[in-house]
Design a protein around this motif. Sequence first.
Motif, PDB file in Angstrom:
ATOM      1  N   VAL A 389       0.861  -1.189   0.000  1.00  0.00           N
ATOM      2  CA  VAL A 389       0.000   0.000   0.000  1.00  0.00           C
ATOM      3  C   VAL A 389       0.895   1.237   0.000  1.00  0.00           C
ATOM      4  CG1 VAL A 389      -1.782   1.263   1.237  1.00  0.00           C
ATOM      5  CG2 VAL A 389      -1.807  -1.252   1.224  1.00  0.00           C
ATOM      6  N   PHE A 395      -6.650   4.243   2.026  1.00  0.00           N
ATOM      7  CA  PHE A 395      -7.299   2.953   2.199  1.00  0.00           C
ATOM      8  C   PHE A 395      -7.350   2.634   3.689  1.00  0.00           C
ATOM      9  CE2 PHE A 395      -5.335   2.292  -2.078  1.00  0.00           C
ATOM     10  CZ  PHE A 395      -6.516   2.121  -2.785  1.00  0.00           C
ATOM     11  N   ASN A 410     -12.739   3.133   1.400  1.00  0.00           N
ATOM     12  CA  ASN A 410     -11.882   2.506   0.400  1.00  0.00           C
ATOM     13  C   ASN A 410     -11.007   1.456   1.082  1.00  0.00           C
ATOM     14  OD1 ASN A 410     -12.904   4.530  -1.284  1.00  0.00           O
ATOM     15  ND2 ASN A 410     -11.120   5.845  -0.959  1.00  0.00           N
ATOM     16  N   VAL A 412      -8.130  -2.045   0.146  1.00  0.00           N
ATOM     17  CA  VAL A 412      -7.406  -2.867  -0.824  1.00  0.00           C
ATOM     18  C   VAL A 412      -7.109  -4.198  -0.147  1.00  0.00           C
ATOM     19  CG1 VAL A 412      -5.193  -1.819  -0.156  1.00  0.00           C
ATOM     20  CG2 VAL A 412      -5.381  -3.026  -2.335  1.00  0.00           C
ATOM     21  N   GLN A 465      -8.426  -3.264  -5.442  1.00  0.00           N
ATOM     22  CA  GLN A 465      -8.771  -2.019  -4.755  1.00  0.00           C
ATOM     23  C   GLN A 465     -10.275  -1.780  -4.875  1.00  0.00           C
ATOM     24  OE1 GLN A 465      -6.251   0.693  -6.910  1.00  0.00           O
ATOM     25  NE2 GLN A 465      -4.509   0.399  -5.547  1.00  0.00           N
ATOM     26  N   TYR A 467     -13.182   1.020  -4.041  1.00  0.00           N
ATOM     27  CA  TYR A 467     -13.460   2.410  -3.679  1.00  0.00           C
ATOM     28  C   TYR A 467     -14.960   2.558  -3.438  1.00  0.00           C
ATOM     29  CZ  TYR A 467      -8.806   3.401  -5.551  1.00  0.00           C
ATOM     30  OH  TYR A 467      -7.457   3.417  -5.789  1.00  0.00           O
TER      31      TYR A 467
END
Length: 504
Positions: A389, A395, A410, A412, A465, A467
């Motif tokens: 990241v 995130f 968000n 990941v 990812q 969002y």
Amino acid sequence: MSERDTVAALKRLAEARSEFRLSELQKDLEHGQSLKDLAEDIRLHLGDLDLTITSAGDDYVISRRPKAEPFMPGEAGRERQLAFFRDPGVPDYIQRLVEAYIEQKTGKSWDDPVVLNRMANAILAQKSQYWKGREVSYRKAYSVLGYLAYHAPVYLVQFEHILWQIITQGLAKPHMRILDLGTGPGVVPLAIIDLYGRIGGGSAEIYAVEQSEEHLEAYNALVPAAAASKGNAVRVNKPIRGDIGALDVADLPDRIDLMIFSNVLNELRRIDIDRRADLVAGLAERLAPDGTIVIVEPADLANSTMMRQTVRAIADRGFSIHSPCSFIWGATCNPARCWTFEQKGNIRPTRLMERLGAEKDGYRFVNVDIKYSSALLRKDRTVEHTYRVPPGAKFARLSQLRRHQDRKINVVASLMSGNLGDTRTKVYKVCDGTPADPTYAIIPATLRGANRDALDGLTYGAIVQFYGVLVRFNRDHGAYNLVILPGTRIEPVGCPVEEGVEAA
């Protein structure tokens, strides 16, 4: 100075420089040994350190062995293997070998009603022992025949999937030295022989360890004959009889490229996770510096979770988890509730399985679905995904989801399962290496549009990812759901798509 000190000094020099003179090592050791004698002393250890030695006048040059280019099959071989996976089943030549072995062992036709009945009883006994958490014994002939009828077909195709993953991820060499620990009747070697015979490239030599005399008898009847029928691509060595928990590592071949523990560590119920990890790490002394450890276990909750805990403990002993796990935050995971597994397409039942299935309660003897938990580990710190990241990226860690309940955020994470739901509500296990509670990406039955199929076809372990996902907490299961909405943006991070499946 001891041999251990000499090897340690050699290793330090090799880690610091790609090439050096033996006289430099002699100087470090300070014990006056001649270069010729020192060269002889270290020669046995050069392979384990991936080093070579050549004479250079009055001295010797020690250098790193050039790394072999990964083996990749040709296009025709690749297409043949993918066609096999689209309609998987035990090849006819292996079925005939199994049927012939049953007849050799029983003195009756493989489909004789008495033979079938005894195999059916053996299968029921094995399943009962397994679900009671007891060790399954293979000391009797019909126990092994039952295993060949019920478990072996799925395990054979299952390992072809795993070996294909190893090849396509660039972890295979043009020639592979393979050690199968706890080989049973040789299902993993049969899978290796079959795959290499189909793709028409590369070669391997197989070593195996097994303690059951009945399993070894079946191995010797099946594996060498299968290898002979497929040409010279795979050479089979005589299996070693022994308990993997009590092996002398010195008795094993060295420079192993692929060390396999397939459905075997879960059977070591007498030892705890730390001792299992110590066992694997000890045997891995025979692994080549760029070798791979393969661990495979059943997909049920108890064995799958135990496997993840064992793999984490092995990693703590100086190995890297190559896949499927990705530690994208650079954190150490907590696998206490990590139930993840991979699912592949069902196999076609064998002739033997069809005959057993035609008997009373025949459904109990048909085993065609492939679900398994697995991991690849490496000595050289190689990992499938190097993504981390980025600093400052917006995130949220999955370990912090409690702060974001009922909010859109968000995240990941790695995709750690296929669809665990159904065709309406899709459910995918996800992980970023940080969560204490299981986390799932949810595609609701009411969702329409491109996001409905956005995760279809992504490979196991793919990094994605998300969002704008909605965080919900499932109190019944103590798990978090990341609900995908029409406005959620889904972006795979350099992830391949499952071959033969179109990306959304």
